[in-house]
Design an enzyme around this catalytic site. Structure first.
Site, mmCIF file in Angstrom:
data_model
loop_
_atom_site.group_PDB
_atom_site.id
_atom_site.type_symbol
_atom_site.label_atom_id
_atom_site.label_comp_id
_atom_site.label_asym_id
_atom_site.label_seq_id
_atom_site.Cartn_x
_atom_site.Cartn_y
_atom_site.Cartn_z
ATOM 1 N N GLN A 140 0.830 -1.197 0.000
ATOM 2 C CA GLN A 140 0.000 0.000 0.000
ATOM 3 C C GLN A 140 0.875 1.262 0.000
ATOM 4 O O GLN A 140 0.371 2.361 -0.192
ATOM 5 C CB GLN A 140 -0.888 0.019 1.250
ATOM 6 C CG GLN A 140 -1.788 -1.195 1.381
ATOM 7 C CD GLN A 140 -2.470 -1.228 2.742
ATOM 8 O OE1 GLN A 140 -3.174 -0.286 3.104
ATOM 9 N NE2 GLN A 140 -2.275 -2.294 3.496
ATOM 10 N N ILE A 142 3.777 4.091 -0.954
ATOM 11 C CA ILE A 142 4.175 4.760 -2.202
ATOM 12 C C ILE A 142 5.617 5.257 -2.128
ATOM 13 O O ILE A 142 6.058 6.023 -2.981
ATOM 14 C CB ILE A 142 3.232 5.944 -2.525
ATOM 15 C CG1 ILE A 142 3.285 7.023 -1.421
ATOM 16 C CG2 ILE A 142 1.803 5.451 -2.728
ATOM 17 C CD1 ILE A 142 2.474 8.277 -1.751
ATOM 18 N N HIS A 158 -1.038 1.595 -4.632
ATOM 19 C CA HIS A 158 -1.360 3.020 -4.617
ATOM 20 C C HIS A 158 -0.399 3.877 -5.432
ATOM 21 O O HIS A 158 -0.436 5.100 -5.339
ATOM 22 C CB HIS A 158 -1.413 3.531 -3.169
ATOM 23 C CG HIS A 158 -2.511 2.912 -2.368
ATOM 24 N ND1 HIS A 158 -2.436 2.725 -1.008
ATOM 25 C CD2 HIS A 158 -3.727 2.435 -2.738
ATOM 26 C CE1 HIS A 158 -3.560 2.142 -0.580
ATOM 27 N NE2 HIS A 158 -4.343 1.960 -1.612
ATOM 28 N N ASN A 273 2.454 -7.284 13.188
ATOM 29 C CA ASN A 273 1.944 -5.939 13.443
ATOM 30 C C ASN A 273 2.268 -5.537 14.880
ATOM 31 O O ASN A 273 2.504 -6.393 15.735
ATOM 32 C CB ASN A 273 0.430 -5.893 13.213
ATOM 33 C CG ASN A 273 -0.047 -4.543 12.724
ATOM 34 O OD1 ASN A 273 0.716 -3.582 12.644
ATOM 35 N ND2 ASN A 273 -1.328 -4.448 12.404
ATOM 36 N N CYS A 291 8.001 -4.689 13.037
ATOM 37 C CA CYS A 291 8.244 -5.603 11.915
ATOM 38 C C CYS A 291 9.736 -5.823 11.678
ATOM 39 O O CYS A 291 10.158 -6.908 11.270
ATOM 40 C CB CYS A 291 7.615 -5.053 10.632
ATOM 41 S SG CYS A 291 5.854 -4.694 10.757
#
Length: 308
Positions: A140, A142, A158, A273, A291
């Site tokens: 997701q 960019i 995206h 997460n 992470c």
């Protein structure tokens, strides 16, 4: 962003395991799944057998590289939130302001580096490819940090901060110029500065022969449809994957929510997460924490791997 394209609608509609009206057994299976395990040894056994691994990543991965999210409390650029700037309407009304915002984000990203999570994913992909196994990253984000880390098989849902699209001819091109145009040099970084009010003709322009159209960032803005070609590629990867990792995202928004059908068809899903989410209990594994700490040991070479 609009999720109601034909491909997205079909995928998102499956979120609650309703693959078909008659799939009550699958629904029951999903609802009765045991609570997720945090046993790394068990995950590693599943990982060792997987041939097609899909890894979906969100803002949580980039945040560990110091990338601002512009969300939540304090998530402002000057006095605006991203949702007020990342729209076609905002660009039409004030392209200079929107370009200042994206120029600032581009310049910030040029100073950021992949963290251990990005690197672990890229190294895993490279290693497994030599064994005839595949890893695809569906992101997701960019910021291109996955690409910077060395990931090759990458689907950017995206778009990218470092691509532009011409508003006249539609040409999409990679663009790593700093600044992206002379008029934006030094703009956007200071929170108390007034808008630069740069004339349109001085903003980034298309370099295709005879065009000179106004460029815009090649990212999906609020109110815009996701690229159907990218969605088709995502669907194909999810259809063949035999292990899914959801990393640094809430698991309840698109595209992470698309993993619910994989849960129903028995594909293990592992969530990495900082905290649990409303979808956590539907997954086979959940590993809490940063992470960059949890992912490297999860994706490291397994003892059964043969390195040639």
């Amino acid at each position: 962003m609009c999720l109601f394209q034909s491909t997205a609608r079909r995928l998102v509609s499956q979120v609650h395991c309703g693959l078909k009206a008659s799939s009550s057994k699958k629904q029951k299976f999903c609802l009765e799944m045991a609570r997720p395990s945090s046993n790394m040894a068990d995950f590693r056994e599943v990982f060792a057998k997987a041939k097609h691994i899909a890894i979906i990543t969100g803002a949580g991965v980039s945040a560990e590289s110091g990338v601002p999210t512009f969300r939540g409390a304090g998530g402002f650029w000057r006095k605006w939130q991203a949702q007020e700037l990342a729209t076609p309407g905002a660009f039409a009304r004030n392209p200079s302001r929107v370009w200042e915002f994206y120029h600032y984000r581009r310049e910030v990203m040029l100073s950021k580096h992949p963290n251990p999570a990005h690197i672990a994913i890229a190294e895993c992909e490279k290693r497994l490819s030599k064994q005839g196994r595949s890893v695809v990253v569906i992101t997701q984000n960019i910021d291109e940090l996955h690409r910077k880390a060395g990931t090759k098989h990458l689907l950017e849902i995206h778009g990218s901060l470092f691509k532009t699209r011409c508003t006249s001819c539609g040409n999409v091109a990679a663009n790593y110029k700093s600044p992206i145009c002379p008029a934006l040099a030094g703009k956007g970084a200071h929170p108390d500065t007034e808008d630069a009010a740069i004339p349109v003709e001085d903003l980034p322009q298309c370099e295709e022969d005879g065009c000179n159209g106004l460029l815009r960032p090649h990212v999906v803005w609020f109110g815009e449809a996701l690229d159907p070609g990218v969605l088709t590629a995502v669907e194909k990867e999810l259809d063949i994957c035999d292990l899914c990792l959801v990393v640094g995202t809430s698991s309840v928004v698109y595209p992470a929510a698309m993993f619910a059908p994989q849960v129903c068809r028995g594909v293990p899903v592992a969530e990495f997460n900082m905290e649990t989410t409303p979808a956590t209990d539907r997954f086979r594994f959940h590993f809490p924490g940063p992470c960059g700490t949890t992912l490297p040991p999860a994706l490291a070479r397994h003892e059964t791997e043969i390195i040639t």
